[in-house]
Each structure stands twice: as structure tokens, then as C-alpha cells.
Design a protein around this motif. Structure first.
Motif, PDB file in Angstrom:
ATOM      1  N   GLN A 186       0.828  -1.205   0.000  1.00 56.90           N
ATOM      2  CA  GLN A 186       0.000   0.000   0.000  1.00 56.90           C
ATOM      3  C   GLN A 186       0.866   1.261   0.000  1.00 56.90           C
ATOM      4  O   GLN A 186       0.569   2.252  -0.676  1.00 56.90           O
ATOM      5  CB  GLN A 186      -0.923  -0.034   1.211  1.00 56.90           C
ATOM      6  CG  GLN A 186      -2.131   0.881   1.102  1.00 56.90           C
ATOM      7  CD  GLN A 186      -1.965   2.131   1.962  1.00 56.90           C
ATOM      8  OE1 GLN A 186      -1.461   2.053   3.069  1.00 56.90           O
ATOM      9  NE2 GLN A 186      -2.378   3.260   1.456  1.00 56.90           N
ATOM     10  N   ILE A 187       1.989   1.228   0.735  1.00 56.28           N
ATOM     11  CA  ILE A 187       2.929   2.351   0.759  1.00 56.28           C
ATOM     12  C   ILE A 187       3.573   2.529  -0.612  1.00 56.28           C
ATOM     13  O   ILE A 187       3.743   3.652  -1.093  1.00 56.28           O
ATOM     14  CB  ILE A 187       4.009   2.133   1.843  1.00 56.28           C
ATOM     15  CG1 ILE A 187       3.366   2.199   3.234  1.00 56.28           C
ATOM     16  CG2 ILE A 187       5.130   3.160   1.713  1.00 56.28           C
ATOM     17  CD1 ILE A 187       4.260   1.694   4.352  1.00 56.28           C
ATOM     18  N   ALA A 188       3.908   1.410  -1.254  1.00 54.93           N
ATOM     19  CA  ALA A 188       4.506   1.471  -2.591  1.00 54.93           C
ATOM     20  C   ALA A 188       3.536   2.114  -3.583  1.00 54.93           C
ATOM     21  O   ALA A 188       3.929   2.946  -4.413  1.00 54.93           O
ATOM     22  CB  ALA A 188       4.890   0.070  -3.053  1.00 54.93           C
ATOM     23  N   LYS A 189       2.278   1.738  -3.504  1.00 57.29           N
ATOM     24  CA  LYS A 189       1.255   2.335  -4.374  1.00 57.29           C
ATOM     25  C   LYS A 189       1.159   3.835  -4.140  1.00 57.29           C
ATOM     26  O   LYS A 189       1.105   4.630  -5.099  1.00 57.29           O
ATOM     27  CB  LYS A 189      -0.099   1.665  -4.114  1.00 57.29           C
ATOM     28  CG  LYS A 189      -1.260   2.331  -4.838  1.00 57.29           C
ATOM     29  CD  LYS A 189      -2.601   1.702  -4.443  1.00 57.29           C
ATOM     30  CE  LYS A 189      -3.783   2.454  -5.060  1.00 57.29           C
ATOM     31  NZ  LYS A 189      -5.072   1.862  -4.654  1.00 57.29           N
ATOM     32  N   GLU A 190       1.149   4.235  -2.884  1.00 55.94           N
ATOM     33  CA  GLU A 190       1.043   5.657  -2.557  1.00 55.94           C
ATOM     34  C   GLU A 190       2.257   6.435  -3.064  1.00 55.94           C
ATOM     35  O   GLU A 190       2.139   7.563  -3.521  1.00 55.94           O
ATOM     36  CB  GLU A 190       0.898   5.828  -1.043  1.00 55.94           C
ATOM     37  CG  GLU A 190       0.775   7.271  -0.586  1.00 55.94           C
ATOM     38  CD  GLU A 190      -0.477   7.967  -1.085  1.00 55.94           C
ATOM     39  OE1 GLU A 190      -0.503   9.221  -1.074  1.00 55.94           O
ATOM     40  OE2 GLU A 190      -1.429   7.275  -1.507  1.00 55.94           O
ATOM     41  N   PHE A 191       3.443   5.798  -3.002  1.00 59.00           N
ATOM     42  CA  PHE A 191       4.643   6.489  -3.481  1.00 59.00           C
ATOM     43  C   PHE A 191       4.589   6.695  -4.985  1.00 59.00           C
ATOM     44  O   PHE A 191       5.007   7.752  -5.491  1.00 59.00           O
ATOM     45  CB  PHE A 191       5.906   5.702  -3.114  1.00 59.00           C
ATOM     46  CG  PHE A 191       7.179   6.402  -3.498  1.00 59.00           C
ATOM     47  CD1 PHE A 191       7.613   7.509  -2.789  1.00 59.00           C
ATOM     48  CD2 PHE A 191       7.930   5.977  -4.587  1.00 59.00           C
ATOM     49  CE1 PHE A 191       8.783   8.184  -3.154  1.00 59.00           C
ATOM     50  CE2 PHE A 191       9.090   6.631  -4.959  1.00 59.00           C
ATOM     51  CZ  PHE A 191       9.521   7.742  -4.238  1.00 59.00           C
ATOM     52  N   VAL A 192       4.074   5.721  -5.728  1.00 61.04           N
ATOM     53  CA  VAL A 192       3.908   5.881  -7.175  1.00 61.04           C
ATOM     54  C   VAL A 192       3.000   7.071  -7.467  1.00 61.04           C
ATOM     55  O   VAL A 192       3.301   7.920  -8.324  1.00 61.04           O
ATOM     56  CB  VAL A 192       3.331   4.595  -7.820  1.00 61.04           C
ATOM     57  CG1 VAL A 192       2.958   4.843  -9.284  1.00 61.04           C
ATOM     58  CG2 VAL A 192       4.332   3.455  -7.717  1.00 61.04           C
ATOM     59  N   LYS A 193       1.899   7.167  -6.754  1.00 64.50           N
ATOM     60  CA  LYS A 193       0.932   8.245  -6.982  1.00 64.50           C
ATOM     61  C   LYS A 193       1.508   9.598  -6.546  1.00 64.50           C
ATOM     62  O   LYS A 193       1.313  10.620  -7.214  1.00 64.50           O
ATOM     63  CB  LYS A 193      -0.377   7.923  -6.240  1.00 64.50           C
ATOM     64  CG  LYS A 193      -1.094   6.697  -6.803  1.00 64.50           C
ATOM     65  CD  LYS A 193      -2.222   6.226  -5.902  1.00 64.50           C
ATOM     66  CE  LYS A 193      -3.491   7.004  -6.090  1.00 64.50           C
ATOM     67  NZ  LYS A 193      -4.164   6.729  -7.365  1.00 64.50           N
ATOM     68  N   PHE A 194       2.223   9.603  -5.434  1.00 63.90           N
ATOM     69  CA  PHE A 194       2.867  10.825  -4.952  1.00 63.90           C
ATOM     70  C   PHE A 194       3.919  11.299  -5.953  1.00 63.90           C
ATOM     71  O   PHE A 194       4.006  12.491  -6.266  1.00 63.90           O
ATOM     72  CB  PHE A 194       3.518  10.548  -3.588  1.00 63.90           C
ATOM     73  CG  PHE A 194       4.278  11.707  -3.009  1.00 63.90           C
ATOM     74  CD1 PHE A 194       3.614  12.841  -2.560  1.00 63.90           C
ATOM     75  CD2 PHE A 194       5.661  11.663  -2.894  1.00 63.90           C
ATOM     76  CE1 PHE A 194       4.312  13.914  -2.009  1.00 63.90           C
ATOM     77  CE2 PHE A 194       6.369  12.724  -2.355  1.00 63.90           C
ATOM     78  CZ  PHE A 194       5.697  13.847  -1.916  1.00 63.90           C
TER      79      PHE A 194
END
Length: 352
Positions: A186-194
């Protein structure tokens, strides 16, 4: 990973008359009784250490007895305007616990800790030099990210609310390894979006200490979000990769996490999701964002060398001729957002 070089001293750009009118129209201008320069009158300071006795690069300042009484009252009034309607009936129940000063970075902010003496709840806000770049960054964050921002401007002084969260560098160092595999994904997904969001609106220098990780407890799991906290490097640098957090060595562990968790198809999917969300926000803020971009187009917020380099690099990335024709940073930002919005509208039109 090769480290990116950031300009050591970005100049502070003044607020133009056009930007000042915009701030007044949207209630960002506010008459306050204390200015940034007033806080520079401190007589001394002591180093602030964290719980592990490491230097935080902040110092706690103190004033003469006469100045302190006046400054405390003014800061309490600022607090009531920033967090409420300016009603001063609550001032007797407020206490300024600390005034800290940071010499690290361009903005040299003061951090004010205000406590409610009735229940010991406290919060922070920041007093900084007003800089056009930072104000554009705050406004773009307010409109294009999932998060609203509260700030006030008066003359050469900027008042910013505190953005709560765990500093990115601290989270990566001490907490990331203890996350479950589901949380890491979930953190990895958020970093992609960020990463995508910063690139689209040209917010630079998102090294790990310039953003926070915000954990929110849902009923059966924890949701992590990433929020920028420093907007000093809004559309100033010429190197395109400065606006892409994935290229900073401080974010290497998050980049490795993305590589481990996702295939290219998933990464592309999350990028498209973020572009679509940004495009929807642009549409919803229609007139306001057009006014802000008009201010940027008619402003000076970078130098000719950076402008020339950046528009060339973004043209290579997008093959959109509008970038080659950009005359200043404002036009580059406007063309970048138009590119995202246009692609979103074309895809949705084709879908009908």
C-alpha cells in the motif's frame, strides 16, 4: 543511485500585485499584528534535541521580557485567525510554549507551539518569509492534491499551518521494515501516486525529509498516505528529475519497494489513476486554478537557464510542442497541467 543536485540558494521571489490580488480574492491575505522580521529580534537560543539526543537543526529562541509579552499576544491572535474566526475570547486560555527557529534550508522558518491550558492540547504553526514560489506551491497543493491547506499572507510574512505526520526519513529508517507485506504494498502504491503528482505540478526536492507519512487506522487495517510539507522548490529548478521523487537517493528504499511489489502494468495503472484525479480536481477548481496559472504566467519565479533546460527535457518526455514554445516557468506549469487535463478529456470523450 546518482544524487540530484539542488540549487544551494534559491532566491526569494516577491509577491506580485497580480498574485496579491488573487490572495485577497480567496481570503489568503490577512492583517496580522506580527511579522517575520519581528521574530528575528530574539536575544539568544539553545539547541533542540530529539528523544535520542540528536541535533534537530532547530534552536529554541528567547526574547527580552518586554518583547516576549508583546510577541506572545500577537502569536495567539495569529493562531485564532489561522484556526478559527479570529475571535479573541479564547486568548486567555492559550499559551505559547515554544518558539523554535531553523537555519537549515531557504525559508528559515519559526515554529510556534501553542497549547490550550484547559486541556493541554497543543498544535504548531510556522512563520516564514513570504516567497511567491512557496505560495504557488501551497495553492497548487491545496487544489490538486487530496489535502486542503490553511495559510495566511501579510506583506513579507507567510503563516502556515502544521502538517501532521511521520517525517519520511524517520519512517523509512525506523518503521518501514516492521510494516506487513500488505502495508508495504500500500505504501509502494502511494509512493507511485505521490511521485506522479509531484511531477505533474512540478513540485521539486521531495527528499524523504520534505514529506511526511500519515497513517490512518481503518476498521481492520492502517492506510498510509504521503503528504508534501515543503513547497520552496515549486517550479524553480531546470532538471526534470528534481520533480520526480523516485530519483532522490533518500527515497531509494521506497523505489526498491515499488520494484519488488509491482510490475510495470500496475505502476502504469496507478499513474493513470493519479493523472485522472488531478484532471478532475482541475475541472472542479476551473476558474480559480486558471486565475492562479495566469498569475504564474505573468510572474518571474525562475531564471532563463532553468527555464530553457526544463522545457527541453519535458518536450523530450511528452513530445508536446507547446513546451518548446514556453517562455517562462508559469507557461511550463500551465502546459503541463493542460497536457494532463487534455489527455483525460480525450480518453473520456472516446469512451462515450
Amino acid at each position: 543511485m546518482k544524487d540530484l543536485k539542488i540549487s544551494k540558494k534559491k532566491p526569494s521571489y516577491p509577491i506580485s500585485d497580480k498574485l496579491n490580488d488573487y490572495l485577497s480574492e480567496y481570503n489568503r491575505n490577512s492583517k496580522i499584528t506580527i511579522l517575520y522580521d519581528d521574530l528575528l529580534r530574539f536575544q539568544g537560543a539553545i539547541t533542540v534535541y530529539d528523544k535520542d539526543d540528536n541535533d534537530t537543526l532547530w534552536v529554541r529562541v528567547y526574547f527580552s521580557e518586554f518583547d516576549r509579552a508583546e510577541i506572545d499576544l500577537s502569536l495567539k491572535k495569529v493562531y485564532t485567525r489561522l484556526h478559527s474566526d479570529g475571535n479573541e475570547t479564547s486568548i486567555p486560555f492559550l499559551n505559547v510554549d515554544a518558539i523554535d527557529y531553523c537555519t537549515f534550508g531557504n525559508s528559515k522558518p519559526f515554529r510556534i507551539k501553542v497549547r490550550n491550558i484547559l486541556n493541554d492540547n497543543y498544535t504548531y504553526f510556522y512563520v516564514k518569509k513570504a516567497d511567491a514560489s512557496r505560495i504557488y506551491g501551497l495553492e497548487l497543493e491545496h487544489m490538486l492534491s487530496p489535502y486542503n491547506l490553511n495559510f495566511m499572507v501579510h506583506g513579507n510574512t507567510l503563516i502556515e499551518e502544521h502538517i501532521a505526520g511521520i517525517p519520511g526519513d524517520e519512517f523509512i529508517k525506523t518503521m518501514l521494515n516492521d510494516c506487513t507485506e500488505s502495508e508495504k504494498s500500500q505504501i509502494a502504491k502511494e509512493f507511485v501516486k505521490f511521485n506522479e503528482r509531484c511531477m505533474i505540478r512540478l513540485l521539486g526536492d521531495m527528499r524523504a525529509y520534505n514529506y511526511v507519512i500519515v497513517p490512518t487506522h481503518d476498521f481492520d487495517h492502517v492506510v498510509f498516505k504521503i503528504r508534501a510539507i515543503d513547497f520552496d522548490q515549486q517550479s524553480y529548478e531546470g532538471k526534470f528529475n528534481v520533480y520526480r521523487p523516485q530519483f532522490f537517493k533518500e527515497n531509494l528504499k521506497l523505489v526498491e519497494l515499488v520494484t519488488k511489489k509491482f510490475k510495470k502494468e500496475s505502476i502504469d495503472q496507478y499513474k493513470i489513476e493519479e493523472r485522472s484525479i488531478v484532471a478532475k480536481r482541475m475541472i472542479s477548481y476551473n476558474d480559480r486554478i486558471d486565475q492562479l496559472l495566469d498569475c504564474m504566467v505573468n510572474d518571474t519565479i525562475s531564471n532563463p537557464e532553468h527555464i530553457k533546460l526544463l522545457k527541453s527535457k519535458i518536450y523530450d518526455y511528452t513530445l508536446d510542442l507547446k513546451f518548446k514554445k514556453s517562455q517562462n516557468m508559469g507557461q511550463i506549469v500551465k502546459n503541463a497541467l493542460s497536457f494532463v487535463k487534455r489527455n483525460y478529456e480525450n480518453v473520456n470523450t472516446k469512451g462515450f
